[in-house]
Write an enzyme that holds these catalytic residues in place. Structure first.
Site, PDB file in Angstrom:
ATOM      1  N   ARG A  60       0.823  -1.215   0.000  1.00 56.47           N
ATOM      2  CA  ARG A  60       0.000   0.000   0.000  1.00 56.47           C
ATOM      3  C   ARG A  60       0.857   1.264   0.000  1.00 56.47           C
ATOM      4  NH1 ARG A  60      -4.513  -1.461   4.380  1.00 56.47           N
ATOM      5  NH2 ARG A  60      -2.658  -2.289   5.338  1.00 56.47           N
ATOM      6  N   LYS A 163       4.055 -17.454   7.682  1.00 56.54           N
ATOM      7  CA  LYS A 163       3.408 -17.583   8.976  1.00 56.54           C
ATOM      8  C   LYS A 163       3.116 -16.202   9.530  1.00 56.54           C
ATOM      9  CE  LYS A 163       5.852 -18.570  12.735  1.00 56.54           C
ATOM     10  NZ  LYS A 163       6.614 -17.605  13.567  1.00 56.54           N
ATOM     11  N   HIS A 193      10.182 -21.625   8.134  1.00 59.01           N
ATOM     12  CA  HIS A 193      11.549 -21.449   7.617  1.00 59.01           C
ATOM     13  C   HIS A 193      12.568 -22.379   8.274  1.00 59.01           C
ATOM     14  CE1 HIS A 193      12.157 -18.839  11.114  1.00 59.01           C
ATOM     15  NE2 HIS A 193      13.449 -18.883  10.875  1.00 59.01           N
ATOM     16  N   LYS A 197      16.377 -24.672   6.819  1.00 53.65           N
ATOM     17  CA  LYS A 197      17.725 -24.598   7.392  1.00 53.65           C
ATOM     18  C   LYS A 197      18.501 -25.867   7.046  1.00 53.65           C
ATOM     19  CE  LYS A 197      16.395 -21.728  11.343  1.00 53.65           C
ATOM     20  NZ  LYS A 197      17.180 -20.510  11.394  1.00 53.65           N
ATOM     21  N   GLU A 231      16.520 -18.109  22.213  1.00 58.54           N
ATOM     22  CA  GLU A 231      16.896 -16.871  21.531  1.00 58.54           C
ATOM     23  C   GLU A 231      17.338 -15.856  22.564  1.00 58.54           C
ATOM     24  OE1 GLU A 231      14.358 -15.701  18.035  1.00 58.54           O
ATOM     25  OE2 GLU A 231      12.919 -16.761  19.290  1.00 58.54           O
ATOM     26  N   ASP A 250       4.075 -18.679  18.366  1.00 63.09           N
ATOM     27  CA  ASP A 250       5.140 -18.117  17.533  1.00 63.09           C
ATOM     28  C   ASP A 250       6.177 -19.168  17.140  1.00 63.09           C
ATOM     29  OD1 ASP A 250       6.565 -16.090  16.240  1.00 63.09           O
ATOM     30  OD2 ASP A 250       7.851 -15.768  17.980  1.00 63.09           O
ATOM     31  N   HIS A 255       7.941 -24.290  14.468  1.00 65.86           N
ATOM     32  CA  HIS A 255       9.335 -24.744  14.409  1.00 65.86           C
ATOM     33  C   HIS A 255       9.607 -25.945  15.325  1.00 65.86           C
ATOM     34  CE1 HIS A 255       9.419 -21.021  12.376  1.00 65.86           C
ATOM     35  NE2 HIS A 255       9.769 -20.244  13.364  1.00 65.86           N
ATOM     36  N   LYS A 351      12.440 -16.606  24.656  1.00 60.40           N
ATOM     37  CA  LYS A 351      13.110 -15.351  24.308  1.00 60.40           C
ATOM     38  C   LYS A 351      13.936 -14.912  25.503  1.00 60.40           C
ATOM     39  CE  LYS A 351      10.711 -14.142  20.424  1.00 60.40           C
ATOM     40  NZ  LYS A 351      11.411 -14.150  19.124  1.00 60.40           N
TER      41      LYS A 351
HETATM   42  C1  BG6 Z   1      10.142 -16.658  13.698  1.00 61.49           C
HETATM   43  C2  BG6 Z   1       9.512 -16.070  14.929  1.00 61.49           C
HETATM   44  O1  BG6 Z   1       9.273 -17.567  13.096  1.00 61.49           O
HETATM   45  O2  BG6 Z   1      11.328 -17.328  14.044  1.00 61.49           O
HETATM   46  C3  BG6 Z   1      10.482 -15.149  15.648  1.00 61.49           C
HETATM   47  O3  BG6 Z   1       8.355 -15.338  14.574  1.00 61.49           O
HETATM   48  C4  BG6 Z   1      11.789 -15.855  15.900  1.00 61.49           C
HETATM   49  O4  BG6 Z   1       9.936 -14.684  16.875  1.00 61.49           O
HETATM   50  C5  BG6 Z   1      12.310 -16.495  14.632  1.00 61.49           C
HETATM   51  O5  BG6 Z   1      12.715 -14.902  16.396  1.00 61.49           O
HETATM   52  C6  BG6 Z   1      13.531 -17.354  14.906  1.00 61.49           C
HETATM   53  O6  BG6 Z   1      14.114 -17.727  13.700  1.00 61.49           O
HETATM   54  P1  BG6 Z   1      15.663 -18.020  13.593  1.00 61.49           P
HETATM   55  O7  BG6 Z   1      15.862 -18.441  12.173  1.00 61.49           O
HETATM   56  O8  BG6 Z   1      16.366 -16.739  13.947  1.00 61.49           O
HETATM   57  O9  BG6 Z   1      15.948 -19.093  14.594  1.00 61.49           O
END
Ligand code: BG6
Length: 500
Positions: A60, A163, A193, A197, A231, A250, A255, A351
């Site tokens: 947009r 996502k 994603h 990896k 993380e 999340d 994952h 986190k």
């Molecule tokens: C994402 C989450 O899917 O994956 C994030 O929304 C997270 O919160 C991220 O930080 C982590 O991905 P990676 O590749 O950095 O481990």
């Protein structure tokens, strides 16, 4: 007799993608800047993009194609893994067009169709379209419906969907239903994603390309499995999203559950999308819903991470001072099937942990009867196969070895394989692999509708249990390994989280 292993062939064979146009919805967003364009550029550097190729960016935000190209160039320079080379960039930029439009408007899509027609004509793209939906779920229905109703008859059409895929089972089913109205399952590429990896795919290579692991990959030899997705970062200004999601939606829902599925799945008959996903979905279906005592949630308070003082979650911008959102979740899960019955999978995601670390640790049973004298046992721990997903990508096997010198003293040492050392190459980013696979029409590393459905079914059941009481948050300081009850979860079973 053939010496080819069909699984390996699947991992190795690469075709070149057909000519196509990539249409990115959400072209002025963070994901496009941080991930999609750096990945496209790295594919361009390696000559992996189709010869006739173009990108239409749609959002947009009012800006010209020139401004958008400049912004994407800056993004590649900032976030790419390759040095920016002028000629490679110019070649990619020559096929880029930006369209400022709103799909909610009646004629919103016309401008996109015009840009695509022009691209077809100039670059000979033949109508093949890869649509990338990097937009919030609220925008999803309008875009998918428009695309579906106006899809052309020439070439193929595919959809990459980012996502979050829904917020619970109902909303995900609704999204799947909308997609299903206009697109076949083979045309839909739902991103997780983690599956892109290298180290995650290496789990498949490790298990199914080696003869020594599979016979012991079961409840008879494995004591338990631990999966950690830690993380050090906080929520990075994403409060609006994160407040609705929390760690369970999340990271756990996608994952973490995918890592369990790859660790626990049966060998697929080949490396095709359906064969692999058929096996994964069986694992997801076999996951036993954990009782309330088997799930722990946490939220970080103030603390220190990597030497820096950081605010607590409730002090982050746009987070309520009494927020009940979890930033950490740990669970003890069981895969109820013959291979894994009674073998706990302890998983955790959080986190603001002390550092970034994703590992899968397969802990084997103790040696049944070490024949050494008393001193020996002290240093003798069970074998562990450690898959370092990130950082320091690699695999290590912890074994007991004799300490040199008199007597029989045993210590744990590691047999290490490091990707960087063995292959002397920087690892491709997950998004490179995933975008290329979508262009090739290979959905093996994408989540199928039934997998997403099973993942949400489990999460919904856990979250339903949480509604009953309000946890006393915050319950772990930033920079620690999570709340104390997460340790108790393992201590109760006479185990503990791996030392860090
Ligand atoms: C994402 C989450 O899917 O994956 C994030 O929304 C997270 O919160 C991220 O930080 C982590 O991905 P990676 O590749 O950095 O481990």
């Amino acid at each position: 007799m053939s010496e080819q292993n069909p699984l390996l062939e699947g991992l190795r064979l690469r075709r070149s993608p057909d000519s196509c146009a990539l249409v990115v919805f959400g072209a002025s967003g963070d994901l496009t800047r941080r991930k999609i364009f750096p990945a496209l550029y790295s594919l361009a550097v390696r000559r992996l993009l189709p010869e006739r190729f173009g990108v239409v960016g749609v959002a947009r935000t009012e800006q010209t194609t020139k401004q958008w190209i400049a912004a994407m160039k800056k993004a590649v320079a900032e976030h790419g893994r390759d040095e920016l080379e002028a000629d490679v960039w110019e070649e990619l930029a020559a096929g880029m067009r930006y369209v400022a439009t709103d799909f909610a408007d009646d004629r919103g899509e016309d401008a996109v169709v015009e840009a695509l027609d022009a691209l077809d004509e100039r670059r000979g793209i033949e109508g093949n379209r890869l649509y990338y939906l990097a937009v919030p779920p609220a925008a999803f229905e309008t875009i998918v419906t428009e695309l579906g109703e106006r899809r052309g008859s020439a070439g193929w059409t595919r959809l990459i969907v980012e996502k979050p895929f829904g917020n619970d089972r109902d909303s995900a089913q609704r999204l799947n239903e909308i997609l299903g109205r206009h697109f076949a399952e083979e045309e839909v590429f739902r991103i997780d994603h983690y599956l892109g990896k290298e180290t995650v795919q290496n789990m498949l290579a490790l298990r199914f390309a080696n003869g020594i692991f599979e016979p012991i990959w079961n409840r008879q030899f494995i004591d338990h499995v631990q999966i950690t997705v830690a993380e050090s970062i906080g929520i990075e200004g994403r409060a609006a999203f994160y407040e609705q999601a929390g760690a369970i939606r999340d990271v756990f829902q996608n994952h973490l559950l995918q890592l369990i599925a790859l660790t626990a799945m049966e060998p697929p008959i080949d490396f095709t999308a359906d064969a692999v996903r058929n096996e994964k979905v069986k694992v997801l279906r076999s996951l036993h819903t954990p009782g309330p005592k088997s799930v722990v949630r946490g939220q970080y308070g103030r603390g220190f991470v990597e030497g820096e003082e950081v605010p607590g979650y409730r002090e982050e911008p746009d987070v309520g001072s009494d927020s009940g959102t979890e930033t950490y979740v740990a669970a003890k899960l069981y895969v109820d099937n013959w291979r894994w019955a009674d073998t706990p999978f302890y998983v955790r995601a959080g986190k603001r942990m002390p550092r970034r670390e994703t590992t899968i640790a397969i802990q084997f049973q103790r040696a049944p009867h070490p024949p050494f004298a008393e001193i020996a046992g002290e240093g003798l721990r069970p074998n562990v196969l450690l898959i370092h997903v990130q950082p320091d990508e690699g695999v290590a096997l912890a074994i007991g070895a004799k300490v040199p010198g008199a007597g029989m003293s045993i210590r744990t040492v590691h047999m290490d394989f490091l990707f960087g050392g063995a292959f002397r190459t920087s690892l491709p980013e997950a998004y490179e692999r995933l975008i290329l696979d979508a262009m090739l029409g290979d959905a093996t590393l994408f989540t199928r509708a039934d997998e997403v459905d099973e993942q949400w079914a489990l999460v919904d059941a856990i979250v339903a249990g949480w509604k009953r009481d309000r946890p006393a948050f915050p319950n772990y300081p930033a920079g620690s390994w999570g709340p104390a009850p997460a340790d108790d979860l393992l201590h109760r079973d006479g185990r503990s989280w791996r030392r860090h």
